[in-house]
Every structure is written in structure tokens, then in C-alpha cells.
Design a protein around this motif. Structure first.
Motif, PDB file in Angstrom:
ATOM      1  N   ALA A   1       0.830  -1.208   0.000  1.00 31.53           N
ATOM      2  CA  ALA A   1       0.000   0.000   0.000  1.00 31.53           C
ATOM      3  C   ALA A   1       0.859   1.250   0.000  1.00 31.53           C
ATOM      4  CB  ALA A   1      -0.927  -0.011   1.209  1.00 31.53           C
ATOM      5  N   LEU A   2       1.974   1.194   0.718  1.00 27.00           N
ATOM      6  CA  LEU A   2       2.850   2.366   0.829  1.00 27.00           C
ATOM      7  C   LEU A   2       3.648   2.626  -0.451  1.00 27.00           C
ATOM      8  CD1 LEU A   2       3.984   1.879   4.528  1.00 27.00           C
ATOM      9  CD2 LEU A   2       2.637   3.791   3.612  1.00 27.00           C
ATOM     10  N   LEU A   3       3.560   1.716  -1.414  1.00 26.28           N
ATOM     11  CA  LEU A   3       4.120   2.006  -2.738  1.00 26.28           C
ATOM     12  C   LEU A   3       3.252   3.024  -3.474  1.00 26.28           C
ATOM     13  CD1 LEU A   3       5.067  -1.601  -3.944  1.00 26.28           C
ATOM     14  CD2 LEU A   3       6.628   0.162  -3.078  1.00 26.28           C
ATOM     15  N   VAL A   4       1.984   3.086  -3.073  1.00 22.17           N
ATOM     16  CA  VAL A   4       1.025   4.007  -3.701  1.00 22.17           C
ATOM     17  C   VAL A   4       0.796   5.236  -2.834  1.00 22.17           C
ATOM     18  CG1 VAL A   4      -1.351   4.270  -4.509  1.00 22.17           C
ATOM     19  CG2 VAL A   4      -0.114   2.133  -4.933  1.00 22.17           C
ATOM     20  N   TYR A   5       0.594   5.004  -1.538  1.00 17.29           N
ATOM     21  CA  TYR A   5       0.359   6.117  -0.618  1.00 17.29           C
ATOM     22  C   TYR A   5       1.683   6.800  -0.281  1.00 17.29           C
ATOM     23  CZ  TYR A   5      -4.156   3.830   0.315  1.00 17.29           C
ATOM     24  OH  TYR A   5      -5.394   3.274   0.201  1.00 17.29           O
ATOM     25  N   THR A   6       1.730   8.096  -0.445  1.00 21.25           N
ATOM     26  CA  THR A   6       2.916   8.876  -0.092  1.00 21.25           C
ATOM     27  C   THR A   6       2.469  10.096   0.698  1.00 21.25           C
ATOM     28  OG1 THR A   6       2.918  10.350  -2.015  1.00 21.25           O
ATOM     29  CG2 THR A   6       3.960   8.182  -2.302  1.00 21.25           C
ATOM     30  N   PRO A   7       3.395  10.746   1.409  1.00 20.39           N
ATOM     31  CA  PRO A   7       3.018  11.945   2.166  1.00 20.39           C
ATOM     32  C   PRO A   7       2.469  13.053   1.279  1.00 20.39           C
ATOM     33  CG  PRO A   7       5.195  11.164   2.835  1.00 20.39           C
ATOM     34  CD  PRO A   7       4.806  10.380   1.627  1.00 20.39           C
ATOM     35  N   ASP A   8       2.875  13.056   0.010  1.00 17.13           N
ATOM     36  CA  ASP A   8       2.440  14.127  -0.894  1.00 17.13           C
ATOM     37  C   ASP A   8       1.107  13.823  -1.560  1.00 17.13           C
ATOM     38  OD1 ASP A   8       4.755  15.621  -0.394  1.00 17.13           O
ATOM     39  OD2 ASP A   8       5.885  14.517  -1.916  1.00 17.13           O
TER      40      ASP A   8
END
Length: 265
Positions: free
Chosen positions: A133-140
Motif C-alpha cells: 500500500a505504501l508504494l502508492v500512498y505517499t506523504p504528498d
């Protein structure tokens, strides 16, 4: 697809899921599943794969809520199966946002199952799903979802650390019963403790990095959620290592969280 009837079915299922979730009404959630099944029959995988996958994801989310609420391992596993079916169609390349959401939800239900059963492989799968999931979700691009996924990943890693060390409980008890006063220093116990401490240290480091990328000034509530997870990891590590500095750091972290939350929030 008969779009009007199909869309109505999906919307009805969504409304029932929301109602069942917020009113804690399991019968309503079961009704939502019945509606989703009816919609699924209208969207065969062969002819409408994307619609079929989206409904599987909804079924997974509804069963996820039911499984966690009931503590029902079979329902949790059915939720996992539904998410995996959705992922057999949805790809990161074609639908990155939807794919990331499914991976995040899969991570959540795997965590619930692993936490309940203490199964290390399941907890590792949960961490792997959050990593995806964190490959898609980023802080930006997705700051809120990113913060939640980072925090949830930390919770899964803490549970895995706990499961790894707890697996030595029987060995330690048997050693104590045999008269060994150093049961907590058996080679197997030391190895498990080192592995657990390493996981907890990774949680602390990853959350420190996350709170730099998403500081308190950006969103105090997201920041406090990550700080709370960090505090828990520090406390758990302190218990394993008898490290007073970790306990002191955990206390300070909890105090920082309380500066964000008050009786009204």
C-alpha cells in the motif's frame, strides 16, 4: 451490465455497510453482504472484471468489520479471500489508488487475524500488504492514508515482535520447572528477544522518519497517531531490554500525544 439496477444494488450495499458499521448492527452488515452477492451475480468476472473486483473489495471490507467485531476467525479469513480475489483483477498499473486501498484493507484484516491467533506468518503477510500500500500512498499524494498505513504497519510489526518472543514462553516455563534460574537467557530465548527488539527498533525508526515527512504542523491528529504507535513500540522494547531510557522516552511520547488530544478531541 444493466447499469441502473446494478448501481442501485451497489449503492444499497454501501449504505447498509455504513449503517451497520456506525450503529454496530451485525444484521445490517449481513444484509449488505446479501445485496453485494446479488450485485456480484450481475457483474461476472469474465465480462465485467473491474466491477466484479470492486464488489469483491466491498465484500472484503464488510466481512473485515464483521470478523473484527465478532472475533470470528472464519469471517476474517473470508474477508482475506475476498480481497485476494479483488487483487487477482485489480493491478497497481491499471488502478493504483484502488489497488493501494485493497492492499491497505488486506493488511488490516491480516493484522486482526494475526493478532488474535498469534500466527507469525499472518502478521508478516500483514506487514507485506502495508508495504505494498505504501508504494502508492505517499506523504504528498495521500497524506492521511499514508499516515494511517504507516501507523498500522507499525502495529503489525509490534504484534509480530510480541508473537516471536511469546513463542518461547513454554520453553522458559519448562526450564524454570527443571530448576534453571536463567530461563530467559537460553539461546533460543535470546535469539527471539533479539529478533523482537530489532522489529521494534525498526518501528521506532520508521515512525521517526514518517513524522519528519509529515510533521505535527501539517496535521496534528495524524502526527499524534504515529507518535502513539511509537510510544507503544518504545514501551514494548523497554520491557524486553529492561531499558529505563526506552520507558522514559515512551512516557515523553505519550505526553506529546496528550498535548494534541484533550477531553473534547
Amino acid at each position: 451490465l444493466p447499469d441502473g439496477i446494478y448501481s442501485l444494488r451497489v449503492q444499497q450495499g454501501d449504505a447498509l455497510t455504513d449503517r451497520g458499521y456506525y450503529t454496530i448492527d451485525n444484521d445490517v452488515l449481513y444484509e449488505a453482504l446479501r445485496i453485494y452477492d446479488a450485485a456480484l451475480a450481475m457483474a461476472p468476472r469474465d465480462t465485467a472484471p473491474n466491477d466484479w473486483a470492486k464488489i469483491q473489495s466491498r465484500i472484503g471490507q464488510t466481512k473485515q468489520g464483521l470478523g473484527a467485531r465478532l472475533g470470528d476467525v472464519a469471517v476474517m479469513q473470508a474477508s482475506i479471500d475476498a480481497f485476494n480475489l479483488a487483487l487477482s483483477v485489480q493491478t497497481r498499473e491499471a488502478s493504483p489508488r484502488e489497488w493501494g486501498a485493497i492492499q491497505n484493507n488486506l493488511g488490516n484484516v491480516l493484522y486482526s487475524l494475526g493478532f488474535r491467533t498469534g500466527d507469525q506468518a499472518t502478521l508478516q503477510q500483514s506487514i507485506d500488504a502495508f508495504d505494498q500500500a505504501l508504494l502508492v500512498y505517499t506523504p504528498d499524494t495521500e497524506p492521511v492514508r499514508w499516515s494511517i498505513a504507516v501507523s498500522n504497519r507499525g502495529a503489525s510489526m509490534m504484534s509480530l515482535a510480541d508473537a516471536i518472543y511469546a513463542a518461547t514462553d513454554k520453553l522458559q516455563v519448562e526450564a524454570l520447572q527443571a530448576g534453571d534460574p536463567n530461563a530467559d537467557n537460553l539461546p533460543e530465548v535470546i535469539a527471539a528477544r533479539d529478533s523482537a527488539v530489532s522489529l521494534l527498533s525498526e518501528v521506532v525508526t520508521s515512525l521517526d522518519e514518517a513524522m519528519v515527512a509529515r510533521p505535527k504542523t501539517d496535521n496534528p491528529l495524524d502526527w499524534s497517531m504515529m507518535m502513539h504507535t511509537k510510544a507503544s513500540a518504545l514501551s514494548d522494547r523497554g520491557k524486553l531490554t529492561s531499558n529505563a531510557d526506552d520507558f522514559a522516552a515512551a512516557v515523553e511520547a505519550y505526553r506529546d500525544v496528550l498535548k494534541v488530544h484533550d477531553k473534547e478531541r
